[in-house]
Scaffold this motif. Structure first.
Motif, PDB file in Angstrom:
ATOM      1  N   ASP A  18       0.848  -1.185   0.000  1.00 33.26           N
ATOM      2  CA  ASP A  18       0.000   0.000   0.000  1.00 33.26           C
ATOM      3  C   ASP A  18       0.889   1.244   0.000  1.00 33.26           C
ATOM      4  OD1 ASP A  18      -2.923  -0.988   0.504  1.00 33.26           O
ATOM      5  OD2 ASP A  18      -1.703  -2.173   1.860  1.00 33.26           O
ATOM      6  N   LYS A  22       1.287   2.697  -6.561  1.00 28.41           N
ATOM      7  CA  LYS A  22       0.847   1.664  -7.502  1.00 28.41           C
ATOM      8  C   LYS A  22      -0.209   2.184  -8.481  1.00 28.41           C
ATOM      9  CE  LYS A  22      -1.287  -1.610  -5.522  1.00 28.41           C
ATOM     10  NZ  LYS A  22      -2.616  -1.152  -6.034  1.00 28.41           N
ATOM     11  N   LYS A  44      -8.867  -3.933 -12.116  1.00 29.79           N
ATOM     12  CA  LYS A  44      -8.347  -3.685 -10.773  1.00 29.79           C
ATOM     13  C   LYS A  44      -8.943  -4.689  -9.801  1.00 29.79           C
ATOM     14  CE  LYS A  44      -8.220   0.002  -7.315  1.00 29.79           C
ATOM     15  NZ  LYS A  44      -7.266  -0.827  -6.574  1.00 29.79           N
ATOM     16  N   PHE A  45      -8.073  -5.311  -9.011  1.00 28.19           N
ATOM     17  CA  PHE A  45      -8.539  -6.237  -7.967  1.00 28.19           C
ATOM     18  C   PHE A  45      -8.274  -5.654  -6.584  1.00 28.19           C
ATOM     19  CE2 PHE A  45      -7.966  -9.395 -11.434  1.00 28.19           C
ATOM     20  CZ  PHE A  45      -9.261  -9.896 -11.436  1.00 28.19           C
ATOM     21  N   PRO A  46      -9.208  -5.744  -5.638  1.00 26.32           N
ATOM     22  CA  PRO A  46     -10.521  -6.327  -5.854  1.00 26.32           C
ATOM     23  C   PRO A  46     -11.352  -5.497  -6.826  1.00 26.32           C
ATOM     24  CG  PRO A  46     -10.442  -5.233  -3.708  1.00 26.32           C
ATOM     25  CD  PRO A  46      -9.055  -5.209  -4.271  1.00 26.32           C
ATOM     26  N   ARG A  48     -14.536  -4.205  -7.201  1.00 27.01           N
ATOM     27  CA  ARG A  48     -15.528  -4.006  -6.141  1.00 27.01           C
ATOM     28  C   ARG A  48     -16.978  -3.914  -6.625  1.00 27.01           C
ATOM     29  NH1 ARG A  48     -12.469  -0.835  -1.221  1.00 27.01           N
ATOM     30  NH2 ARG A  48     -10.333  -1.044  -1.977  1.00 27.01           N
ATOM     31  N   LEU A  60     -13.619  -4.277   3.502  1.00 23.13           N
ATOM     32  CA  LEU A  60     -12.443  -3.401   3.569  1.00 23.13           C
ATOM     33  C   LEU A  60     -12.738  -2.052   4.213  1.00 23.13           C
ATOM     34  CD1 LEU A  60     -10.843  -4.099   0.076  1.00 23.13           C
ATOM     35  CD2 LEU A  60      -9.811  -4.638   2.290  1.00 23.13           C
ATOM     36  N   PHE A  76     -11.765 -12.930  -2.004  1.00 31.92           N
ATOM     37  CA  PHE A  76     -10.817 -12.236  -2.889  1.00 31.92           C
ATOM     38  C   PHE A  76     -10.451 -13.145  -4.078  1.00 31.92           C
ATOM     39  CE2 PHE A  76      -9.671  -9.409   0.787  1.00 31.92           C
ATOM     40  CZ  PHE A  76      -9.701  -8.193   0.134  1.00 31.92           C
ATOM     41  N   ARG A  80     -11.373 -12.946  -8.336  1.00 37.20           N
ATOM     42  CA  ARG A  80     -10.501 -13.100  -9.516  1.00 37.20           C
ATOM     43  C   ARG A  80     -11.104 -14.118 -10.479  1.00 37.20           C
ATOM     44  NH1 ARG A  80      -6.886 -11.643  -5.541  1.00 37.20           N
ATOM     45  NH2 ARG A  80      -6.613 -13.665  -4.570  1.00 37.20           N
ATOM     46  N   ARG A 101      -3.122  -5.190  -8.900  1.00 37.67           N
ATOM     47  CA  ARG A 101      -3.190  -6.256  -7.884  1.00 37.67           C
ATOM     48  C   ARG A 101      -3.752  -7.529  -8.504  1.00 37.67           C
ATOM     49  NH1 ARG A 101      -1.891  -4.601  -2.914  1.00 37.67           N
ATOM     50  NH2 ARG A 101      -2.522  -2.564  -2.176  1.00 37.67           N
ATOM     51  N   SER A 105      -1.134 -10.324  -4.296  1.00 33.65           N
ATOM     52  CA  SER A 105      -1.727  -9.576  -3.186  1.00 33.65           C
ATOM     53  C   SER A 105      -2.594 -10.505  -2.359  1.00 33.65           C
ATOM     54  CB  SER A 105      -2.605  -8.426  -3.689  1.00 33.65           C
ATOM     55  OG  SER A 105      -1.836  -7.319  -4.077  1.00 33.65           O
ATOM     56  N   GLY A 106      -3.349 -11.329  -3.058  1.00 32.98           N
ATOM     57  CA  GLY A 106      -4.250 -12.246  -2.361  1.00 32.98           C
ATOM     58  C   GLY A 106      -3.500 -13.118  -1.374  1.00 32.98           C
ATOM     59  N   TYR A 109      -1.378 -10.809   1.495  1.00 31.48           N
ATOM     60  CA  TYR A 109      -2.162 -10.193   2.574  1.00 31.48           C
ATOM     61  C   TYR A 109      -2.738 -11.248   3.511  1.00 31.48           C
ATOM     62  CZ  TYR A 109      -1.676  -5.506   0.744  1.00 31.48           C
ATOM     63  OH  TYR A 109      -1.151  -4.302   0.339  1.00 31.48           O
ATOM     64  N   GLU A 152      -7.932   2.392   5.670  1.00 32.44           N
ATOM     65  CA  GLU A 152      -8.662   1.172   5.380  1.00 32.44           C
ATOM     66  C   GLU A 152      -8.061   0.044   6.205  1.00 32.44           C
ATOM     67  OE1 GLU A 152     -10.752   0.495   1.065  1.00 32.44           O
ATOM     68  OE2 GLU A 152      -8.767  -0.328   1.305  1.00 32.44           O
ATOM     69  N   ARG A 153      -8.802  -1.042   6.322  1.00 30.78           N
ATOM     70  CA  ARG A 153      -8.309  -2.246   6.965  1.00 30.78           C
ATOM     71  C   ARG A 153      -6.943  -2.606   6.370  1.00 30.78           C
ATOM     72  NH1 ARG A 153     -11.703  -6.878   9.249  1.00 30.78           N
ATOM     73  NH2 ARG A 153     -13.551  -5.723   8.666  1.00 30.78           N
ATOM     74  N   TYR A 154      -6.004  -3.069   7.173  1.00 26.65           N
ATOM     75  CA  TYR A 154      -4.661  -3.517   6.751  1.00 26.65           C
ATOM     76  C   TYR A 154      -3.620  -2.407   6.659  1.00 26.65           C
ATOM     77  CZ  TYR A 154      -7.112  -7.580   4.834  1.00 26.65           C
ATOM     78  OH  TYR A 154      -7.901  -8.657   4.633  1.00 26.65           O
TER      79      TYR A 154
HETATM   80  N1  NYM Z   1      -6.257  -7.245  -0.910  1.00 30.62           N
HETATM   81  C1  NYM Z   1      -6.354  -7.156  -2.263  1.00 30.62           C
HETATM   82  C2  NYM Z   1      -6.287  -8.481  -0.271  1.00 30.62           C
HETATM   83  O1  NYM Z   1      -6.201  -8.563   0.940  1.00 30.62           O
HETATM   84  N2  NYM Z   1      -6.416  -9.599  -1.045  1.00 30.62           N
HETATM   85  C3  NYM Z   1      -6.516  -9.564  -2.390  1.00 30.62           C
HETATM   86  O2  NYM Z   1      -6.637 -10.613  -3.040  1.00 30.62           O
HETATM   87  C4  NYM Z   1      -6.476  -8.280  -3.035  1.00 30.62           C
HETATM   88  C5  NYM Z   1      -6.593  -8.198  -4.525  1.00 30.62           C
HETATM   89  O3  NYM Z   1      -7.278  -5.217  -0.476  1.00 30.62           O
HETATM   90  N3  NYM Z   1      -5.082  -3.277   1.240  1.00 30.62           N
HETATM   91  C6  NYM Z   1      -6.193  -6.024  -0.109  1.00 30.62           C
HETATM   92  C7  NYM Z   1      -4.991  -5.169  -0.320  1.00 30.62           C
HETATM   93  C8  NYM Z   1      -5.458  -3.762  -0.087  1.00 30.62           C
HETATM   94  C9  NYM Z   1      -6.962  -3.851  -0.199  1.00 30.62           C
HETATM   95  O4  NYM Z   1      -6.759  -2.909  -2.396  1.00 30.62           O
HETATM   96  C10 NYM Z   1      -7.553  -2.963  -1.267  1.00 30.62           C
HETATM   97  P1  NYM Z   1      -6.530  -1.490  -3.126  1.00 30.62           P
HETATM   98  O5  NYM Z   1      -5.535  -1.764  -4.236  1.00 30.62           O
HETATM   99  O6  NYM Z   1      -5.961  -0.579  -2.075  1.00 30.62           O
HETATM  100  O7  NYM Z   1      -7.876  -1.045  -3.618  1.00 30.62           O
END
Ligand code: NYM
Length: 210
Positions: A18, A22, A44-46, A48, A60, A76, A80, A101, A105-106, A109, A152-154
């Motif tokens: 993050d 990117k 773009k993943f996710p 949404r 999220l 997640f 895909r 992503r 990423s999947g 994370y 956001e979460r994470y």
């Molecule tokens: N993320 C993204 C996951 O945890 N697993 C996944 O498979 C994918 C594709 O989602 N913090 C997490 C990573 C990011 C969050 O992504 C949202 P973004 O690119 O910030 O919208």
């Protein structure tokens, strides 16, 4: 008679921790590919907006939303799979597909949360394999303290560090191209990203073998 050969398009994944720029780099790459005459599509993943994507978005953005780590992971991945046929179709049409992503990423994370790496990877086995994965990364951990984290979460520095360790497990794959962003401006990173792409497409043509 005239023959028309249609080669499939290139599949490019952009990955990164993050706040590595990117999204900025993805936009830049897409513009440059378009200038280069490519018919480009961004996924773009996710993603949404799909049925599963909507649940992911809630997960999220709403920290009170309860979901086990395993369930979140599988959503997640399922997200895909929702798009996998579309990716194959676009490539078949000769389009260059850029993924913001993807699988990496999947796995990174979820395994950073403590789930087994191989377990995390399994549901993604069989998805379209990128020709190149461009991984934007920091060398220095202090960048995790950059402004904007925590929305956001994470997005917590300590967790990001764990994610980085998991991402690095993909560094042995031959399609994996790391790009260090520390101390570089947008243009400089953009040049490195472009080089990853051009190197990968040269490679796809195949080296001359003696
Ligand atoms: N993320 C993204 C996951 O945890 N697993 C996944 O498979 C994918 C594709 O989602 N913090 C997490 C990573 C990011 C969050 O992504 C949202 P973004 O690119 O910030 O919208």
């Amino acid at each position: 008679a005239s023959y028309f050969f249609m080669t499939r398009g290139t599949l490019i994944a952009i990955e990164g921790l993050d706040r590595t720029g990117k999204t900025t780099q993805t936009t830049k790459l897409i513009n440059r590919l378009a200038q280069d005459g490519k018919d480009v599509e961004l996924i773009k993943f996710p993603e949404r907006t799909t049925a599963i994507g909507k649940i992911i978005n809630t997960y999220l953005t709403d920290k009170t939303f309860q979901l086990s780590d395993e369930s979140a992971h599988l959503l997640f991945s399922a997200n895909r799979w929702e798009l996998s046929q579309k990716i194959y179709d676009l490539l078949d049409q000769g389009k260059t597909v850029v993924l913001d992503r993807y699988v990496y990423s999947g796995v990174a994370y979820s395994s950073a949360k403590g789930l087994l790496f191989d377990w995390c990877y399994s549901p993604d086995i069989g998805l379209p394999r990128p020709d190149v994965v461009i991984f934007l990364k920091f060398k220095e951990e202090e960048n995790f303290e950059r402004e904007g984290f925590g929305d956001e979460r994470y997005e917590v520095a300590e967790f990001q560090q764990k994610v980085k360790i998991q991402f690095e497990k993909f560094s042995g794959q031959d399609n994996w191209k790391p790009v260090f962003v520390d101390g570089k401006n947008i243009e400089e990173v953009g040049e490195l990203v472009w080089k990853c792409y051009t190197d990968a497409t040269k490679q796809a043509l195949g080296p001359v073998q003696n």
